[in-house]
Each structure stands twice: as C-alpha cells, then as structure tokens.
Design an enzyme around this catalytic site. Structure first.
Site, PDB file in Angstrom:
ATOM      1  N   GLY A 530      10.662   3.948   6.467  1.00  0.00           N
ATOM      2  CA  GLY A 530       9.457   4.814   7.124  1.00  0.00           C
ATOM      3  C   GLY A 530       8.333   3.774   6.745  1.00  0.00           C
ATOM      4  N   GLU A 531       7.338   4.269   7.139  1.00  0.00           N
ATOM      5  CA  GLU A 531       5.775   3.491   6.861  1.00  0.00           C
ATOM      6  C   GLU A 531       4.913   4.301   6.276  1.00  0.00           C
ATOM      7  OE1 GLU A 531       5.111   0.723   9.546  1.00  0.00           O
ATOM      8  OE2 GLU A 531       3.258   0.138   8.606  1.00  0.00           O
ATOM      9  N   GLY A 532       4.180   4.111   5.175  1.00  0.00           N
ATOM     10  CA  GLY A 532       3.471   5.069   4.681  1.00  0.00           C
ATOM     11  C   GLY A 532       1.876   4.398   4.577  1.00  0.00           C
ATOM     12  N   GLN A 533       1.323   5.067   3.593  1.00  0.00           N
ATOM     13  CA  GLN A 533      -0.162   4.557   3.345  1.00  0.00           C
ATOM     14  C   GLN A 533      -0.223   3.360   2.949  1.00  0.00           C
ATOM     15  OE1 GLN A 533      -1.502   6.874   0.099  1.00  0.00           O
ATOM     16  NE2 GLN A 533      -3.436   6.141   0.044  1.00  0.00           N
ATOM     17  N   PHE A 534       0.746   2.992   1.987  1.00  0.00           N
ATOM     18  CA  PHE A 534       0.710   1.566   1.241  1.00  0.00           C
ATOM     19  C   PHE A 534       1.334   0.650   1.881  1.00  0.00           C
ATOM     20  CE2 PHE A 534       0.383   4.883  -1.979  1.00  0.00           C
ATOM     21  CZ  PHE A 534      -0.981   4.629  -2.500  1.00  0.00           C
ATOM     22  N   VAL A 537       8.717   1.436   3.709  1.00  0.00           N
ATOM     23  CA  VAL A 537       9.560   2.003   2.509  1.00  0.00           C
ATOM     24  C   VAL A 537      10.907   1.576   3.128  1.00  0.00           C
ATOM     25  CG1 VAL A 537      10.625   3.934   1.602  1.00  0.00           C
ATOM     26  CG2 VAL A 537       8.062   4.019   2.267  1.00  0.00           C
ATOM     27  N   ASP A 678      -1.581  17.945  -2.659  1.00  0.00           N
ATOM     28  CA  ASP A 678      -1.262  17.711  -1.231  1.00  0.00           C
ATOM     29  C   ASP A 678       0.090  18.251  -0.988  1.00  0.00           C
ATOM     30  OD1 ASP A 678      -1.558  16.737   1.180  1.00  0.00           O
ATOM     31  OD2 ASP A 678      -1.354  14.346   0.736  1.00  0.00           O
TER      32      ASP A 678
END
Ligand code: ADP
Length: 823
Positions: A530-534, A537, A678
C-alpha cells in the site's frame, strides 16, 4: 499530496446559511493571553493588590512562578467595588465568541476567584459598552474554585478591540482573575452602522418585532454608532416568524422596515469603517417571503466617502427579481472596488416589508497601503469567488501570504520537533513529563499564532472514502491536528459552561526501549502492500529476523524463516517535517507492546531511505477488509459458511470480536495515558484469523483523504470521527478517543459500506458538532446499524457520543461490555 489538491470549494450564497454557522463555531481560537501573543503592555488594570498580582499576571493558566499567577485588584480602594477591571487590548478588532476565567491558587497558597463578573468592551478605546446577553443579563457566572477554567459563550458575540473583565464582588473575599478571550480577527473593518430602527408587524394577530435588539450604540430616531444584529453572524430563516436557536419573539433574527414609513421608498443605512478601504462587494442577507408581503430590495444605491464629502457618482445595483422562491438569501452587491471609509446605501422597497438579517463587506485596505496589511487581507468571513477574479492583486497577495504562512509553519514544526527530540528522547525519562508540558504549551502557542486563516477549505468530494481504491500518498508538511494540547473536560451542569484542567501525559516517562537497526541488505522485496502518508509500504522477507529479535522479542507462534514483514519507507523527496513525523511514529511505536497494537520489529535509519519494519498483517487495513465482506445472517451455519464462502461472509459475532480487540488495544493505550487521536477502521490492520491491531501513530493519512477535513494553514482533521470538543476546542483526550471508538464500532457493524454521516457534507458535520455543543436536541447521531442489537446501540455506541466527556465510558468498561454481550 495536498499540494496537488486544488479542488477547493468556495462558499456560495446558496449554502451560505450553513457556512456562517460553521465559521462562528470555528471562530473560537484563544486570542493570546495564555499563549503570550498578547503582550504585557496590552494588559492593564484599574488597580492591583500588589506588584506580584499586577495586570500582566492575569493570563489564564499562566502560573509560571513570577508573581502569584493572577491579577488581583485593590478592591478596598473602590467604594462600590464594581469599577475594578482587567483590560485587554487586542490591537485590532476581533470577533469574540467565548471568554475563559480562572482564579488564583498560587501553588496552593491562594484561594481567590471571581464568582461573578461583567464585561465591557470598546472598539475605539473611548466609548465603552457593557455586554449583556440576548435577554439583557450583564452578570456572568464565573469561577467556584481557584483552579478550574470556566468558559462562557458570549451570545451575542462581541466585536471589539478592547475588553474589560470587571469582577462583581460583595467585598466578602479578595478577587483574583486569570482570563482568556476566544474568537478570531474581525476583518470586515466595520466599526458601526447607522439605520432606522426596525418596525413591528402584526401578522394574523401575532406581534412580530423587527427591531435591532442587540444593537450596542445609541438609539434615538435612528440607531447610531453601534453594531448589532446585522453583524452578529446569525442569519435569519426563510420563515421570519421563527428564529434560530433562541426562544425569542417572532421576527427576532431580522431587522425590518415597513414601506409606509418611508415616503421616499427607501431605507438609508450608513456604514463606518476603521479606515479607508477598497470595496469589492457587499452582501446583504434578505428575507423573501413574498406571500406575507416581504421581498428583497428592488434596488440599492451606494454612495462613498473617504474624507468629508460624499462622492458624486454612486453605484446602483438591481438584483434579479425572484417571483418563485421564498427562501431567504444573500444578495451580493458589486461595489466596483470603490475607495471609502464610509458608505451610505439606500435600499429601495419592492413590497410592503424589507427584512435584513446580516450585512457584510468584502474589502481590502486602500491600495497604497497594501504592503502594510500583509497579515490581514484575504481572510474575510464572507468570501465571494465571483469577485475574486477581478481582484488579481489581492489574489497574488493571498498567494504570497499562503506561501509565507506555509514556510512559517514548516519552521515552527521543525523547531518544535527538534525540541521534542532533544527534550523527550535525549533526556532522562523522568524529565519528560515536565518537558512535555512545556512542549504542549509551545504547540498550543504555535497553533494559535497561525490562526488568522478562517476561510475553510473543504475536502475533495470525489475521493469517496467508503470502499475506496488506493491512491498515491504524499506529504505537504502541513501541521496536523494532533498538535493541539491534551486536556480533560469537566463539565458543569450549565450547558454553556465547561471547565478544563490539565492532564499529565506520563506515557513518555516509561522506560526507553530503543529500536535496533536491522541490516538493510537482508530485506528482500516481495510486493507493494500500500501507500501511505510517508511513502510506500512493502511486503519483504527479512532474513534472520527471528534470530535478530531473539527469543524474548520474537513474534509469538511465528517461526517462519525468512520472516515476512511489512516495511514502511519514507519517500526520498520527503521534507523535514515528514521525516520528523516518521521518526516520531517510530519512537512512539517502539514503546508500545500489546497483542492489539501493531508491533514495530526493527528500523533501518542509519542511511536513507528511512524504514520501519513492522509485523506483517496479511489482510491489510480493516476498512478495505470489511468493505469486501458480506454479513452472514444470524441463522446461517457459521462453520459451513466460512468453509464454503471463505472470507466473503462474516458473522455479527466475528464483527464484535474485532471491536473487542480494538477496545483491548485502546485499553492498553489508555493505561499509558496515550491518546491516539485518529482511531478509525482505516487505521486498524487485520492479520490471520480476524486478528485486529491498531496502527498509525503518525496521526494523519492521505490515502483516505476524503475522511479528513482541512482548515487552511491549521489542520487536517478526521472530523467524522472527532468528538465535538476536539473539533470546537481542539481538545483530544481519552474520552475523545472513546467517541472515535463509537464511530469505529459503527463502521465495523456497517461493514464500512459507507462513510459516517455520508449524507452530510463536511460543513454539515461541523454544524452538527455545534448542535452537540448546544445540546438542544438537534444533534444528529449515526443511525443504528441494521445488525446492531438495541442494547449495544443505546448502552454503548450512543454513550460514546455523550456530550459530557466524563459520562462517556472508559475503554475498560467498553471492553467488558462488548465481551459480556458475546457471552
Ligand atoms: P499512512 O502512512 O497513511 O498512515 P501506512 O503507511 O501505515 O499509512 O499504510 C498504508 C497501507 O499499507 C495501509 O492502508 C495498509 O493497507 C498497508 N499496510 C501498512 N502496514 C501494514 C502491515 N503491517 N501489514 C500489512 N499491510 C500494511
């Protein structure tokens, strides 16, 4: 990601009614007594008891050891004891919606406070007005002990530069006060308006009063030198007989006039401003209930004056006649960038009655003064996109300002996080609590220092957040909402009053378990998870990880070798803020150890790109996971179904089992006094056999960006999961995590098929938050999910959304209640 985020929705007249309510509710920033933005020289008093209780010590919660930590007047010098005051000069006009007071405890030595007080205010420093509420009451109930902060809504709000707090005493005790003002800058520049006072209508035997009941100037033949209902931020309803939330007389929200009293056929209004400005437009909120003889104006002619003479060429505007809709509406009157410090407008009747509830102006200061007005333009509460197009200079300036603010924010974040690193992580553990207290003060100060942006930017609607696909992540370095301080709310029985006390956050004071560096070359990429804020992954094989972790740390029951792990990598072009946030997440996670918290195994931080290695959760995030499932009917055979249909079916019991695990993880966090801020299904991961673990301690996500709401320059907020006090007061506590848990439970039981409050826009969600605050029974709750038993909905879910934070259950209670429900 937010850099590419240019789908900004501007306010429109059509939704205007909604927006202003939102803005008033968002206009509650501390104005700088606590944070120090108000300078000592701007705080004065009629007298003081001693040097150590001088005016400058009258800052709410600013007991720093100098002085006794409060302002105390020399009451004895006053004959009636009612003329003592603590005065705050805000240096410019402000819209003040809330005040806070506190007494003096002087580290346990003092017990002085003001049980009651009054407020006076002034816009020019010479004429003063005594504030009173909408029912005419001047006395405000203050404190009942020396510690707690008591907040009082000012209803109606005040527009003023100078504010005086005047303790009311019977001389039986010494009075001391610490105060704070809350609101936002008043950028309209309107100092006063002069109008003929409103008339009385008799409608079917009913008395309907259209007078300006909160006008704060002089009232003779005309109302002069004051502001009132036309600037109180409350817009009238379509039906003028009904008023907003106050139980007042019919017609309360409007000021209105009868045509018969004006032989010339128009009502003249004069508007005085703080200085010469360029006016692009005026907005007038009019009623248009023509079936009752009320219509918006037919024509308006405005005259302009910068010196002593009115200019010869007025601006005339005729709005399109609407014979169809009876809705109240804003009419935008273009003013052609005319320069003036006073405007006189003649509004011509088109029917028997003309009713206005609000008038606002869009202006900049005079052109040659532009350089000086840097920090103030472009922040009007009444943004009007149609006129922006012409105002290219203003747009360039706004662009520059946004850039300057972004740079300042970046600098503040860097400085603050450097302090966090030095003070918390490099100092001995037992020093951390006091460091944190100091840092939270810094954070709060920085948040309030950057507050003037009030125009709201709404999140991109098309990125629907239920059952969505992955989107590329990014980081814009914007400060996220987690930067607010941590306090607990203690409510009193008075619905408009609540007191606040600081809570120690001792979570960081625990033992340091520093994370070990894993040799990067032993990681073999398998696939992208996946892909996140930073950044991305990845699923990787970690050769020798079990040996690396050792027996004590090894993942229970997992002896595979090489071990599958999730590797979260900081993207190479990440800015310093993102880098610091990434390191912060590592630091936090390294200290958490619980079966329902995602475990950090190791890190690769000696060279770039920075990586964190966490246990691999085979089934990804809970939101996506649930979204792909169907609910199994109660009478279906569980084992058989699971065998035949695999993961496509899930039982209610399994769903509650998931909620139990989240509650258990949260119970662990709350035992550390750690506030997640959150909690949502998108931030929980699913492993084998429906194992759930809470993740995402970075507090901000772009993947689900539709779940977040952004206030320019201030915050990225998951408003649909946030408690009312988190949204309105910026307060994040264990109880606000409980609120978010209620929403998370709702998501689980609806299998994430829709976003919470999906039928409400972001603005409406915030307006609903206001209803939770007002608690007049108008707040909307998430509905009971079809599979949810009554008792779980009523006794558990609804209890998480109680207005009084203290009445919400603890995670301990939630956990036991959910477990019992399965028994
Ligand atoms: P963000 O940085 O936006 O908080 P993350 O970087 O934590 O998001 O994660 C992005 C996505 O990668 C998640 O939604 C999830 O699908 C996947 N992911 C993250 N961590 C793991 C993990 N430990 N196991 C499996 N998938 C993961």
């Amino acid at each position: 990601m937010w850099k590419n985020f240019n789908h900004i929705a501007h306010m429109k007249d059509r939704v205007g009614h909604l927006c202003v309510c939102v803005l008033i509710e968002m206009c509650r920033y501390p104005l700088g007594m606590t944070g120090g933005q108000i300078q000592d020289e701007d705080i004065s008093a009629s007298s003081h008891w001693s040097e150590s209780t001088a005016a400058r010590f009258g800052r709410l919660d600013f007991d720093n050891g100098d002085g006794d930590g409060a302002w105390c007047p020399d009451i004895m010098s006053e004959a009636d004891g009612l003329k003592e005051y603590l005065q705050v000069d805000l240096r410019s006009l402000h819209f003040i919606t809330l005040v806070g007071t506190q007494g003096r405890h002087a580290d346990g030595m003092g017990n002085e406070f003001a049980q009651r007080y009054r407020i006076k205010y002034s816009r020019d420093g010479s004429s003063w007005v005594g504030w009173h509420d909408r029912k005419g009451r001047q006395i405000i109930e203050g404190n009942s002990n020396a510690y707690d902060v008591v907040l009082k809504d000012l209803e109606p709000p005040i527009i003023a530069r100078f504010v005086r707090f005047m303790p009311v005493t019977d001389h039986s005790m010494i009075v001391c006060m610490r105060v704070e003002l809350y609101g936002c800058e008043w950028l309209d520049g309107l100092m006063s308006y002069s109008i003929p006072d409103g008339h009385q209508m008799i409608y079917r035997g009913l008395d309907v009063f259209f007078n300006d009941s909160v006008y704060d100037g002089a009232s003779a033949e005309r109302l002069t030198k004051g502001l009132g209902q036309l600037t109180d931020g409350t817009w009238g309803l379509d039906d003028f007989l009904h008023s907003h939330s106050y139980n007042f007389w019919p017609g309360y929200d409007y000021v209105g006039w009868n045509n018969r009293s004006f032989p010339r056929g128009y009502v003249e209004m004069i508007f005085e401003f703080d200085h010469v400005r360029n006016f692009s437009s005026m907005k007038v909120h009019c009623n248009n209930m023509f079936s009752r003889g009320v219509r918006m104006f037919r024509q308006v002619t405005c005259y302009f004056r910068s010196g002593s003479e009115w200019e010869a060429d007025p601006v005339t505007f005729r709005p399109a006649v609407d014979r169809v809709s009876q809705s109240a509406r804003f009419i935008t009157v273009p003013l052609g960038d005319r320069t003036a410090s006073t405007i006189k407008c003649r509004f011509h009747f088109s029917d028997l009655w003309m009713l206005f509830s609000e008038v606002a102006f869009q202006s900049g200061k005079k052109k040659e003064k532009k350089k000086k007005r840097k920090a103030k333009i472009g922040c009007s509460l009444w943004d009007d996109p149609t006129h922006k197009v012409d105002d290219s200079n203003t747009r360039i300036l706004i662009g520059c300002l946004v850039a300057i603010i972004a740079i300042l924010l970046a600098i503040i974040v860097i400085i603050l996080w450097r302090q966090v690193w030095q003070k918390i992580f490099l100092s001995p553990p037992n020093a951390s609590v006091s460091c944190l207290k100091e840092i939270s003060e810094h954070l709060w100060r920085s948040a309030t220092a950057t507050r003037p942006m009030l125009r709201l930017f709404f999140s991109k609607k098309e990125s629907s957040t239920s059952c969505r696909a992955f989107a590329a992540g990014g980081s814009d370095g914007a400060p996220h909402y987690a930067e607010a301080d941590i306090i607990s709310l203690q409510e009193s029985s008075d619905s408009s009053t609540y007191s606040i006390t600081a809570v120690n956050m001792n979570f960081f004071a625990g033992t340091d378990s520093s994370m070990r560096e894993f040799p990067r070359h032993k990681l073999t990429f398998k696939e992208k998870l996946g892909e996140g804020q930073f950044g991305e992954v990845h699923l990787c094989e970690a050769e020798g990880m079990q040996d690396f972790l050792g027996e004590d740390l090894s993942i229970e029951g997992n002896n595979e070798s090489p071990l599958l792990v999730a590797v979260k990598t900081l993207r190479e072009d990440a800015n310093k803020n993102a880098r610091n946030d990434f390191l912060k997440e590592i630091r936090i996670m390294s200290r958490l150890r619980d079966p329902n918290i995602v475990r950090l195994l190791a890190v690769c931080v000696d060279t770039d790109p920075l990586c964190m290695i966490t246990e691999y959760m085979e089934n990804g995030d809970l939101n996506q996971f649930l979204c792909n499932l169907r609910l199994k009917a109660a009478d279906e055979d569980e084992i058989k179904q699971e065998e035949t249909e695999g993961k496509s079916m899930v039982s209610y019991t399994t769903l509650i089992g998931m909620a139990v695990q989240i509650a258990s993880g949260m119970k662990y966090l709350s035992s550390l006094n750690f506030v997640h801020r959150d909690l949502a299904t998108r931030n929980c991961l699913v492993g084998k056999k429906y194992t759930i673990k809470i993740a995402d301690f970075g507090m901000s996500r772009n993947l689900y960006r539709g779940d977040y709401y952004r206030i320019q320059g201030r915050a990225v907020l998951p408003i649909r999961w946030m408690s009312w006090e988190s949204i309105l007061l910026g307060k994040f506590t264990m109880a606000s995590d409980v609120w978010a848990f209620g929403v998370t439970l709702w998501e689980i039981l609806t299998l994430c098929k829709e976003q919470p409050y999906s039928q409400l826009s972001d603005e409406q969600v915030i307006e609903n938050t206001g209803e939770f605050f007002r608690e007049q029974g108008k707040q909307v709750y998430l509905p009971k999910p079809p599979c949810c038993p009554d008792r779980i909905y009523k006794d558990l879910m609804l209890s998480c959304w109680r207005r009084n934070a203290k009445q919400r259950p603890s995670f301990q209670e939630i956990h036991s209640q959910l477990l019992e429900s399965l028994a």
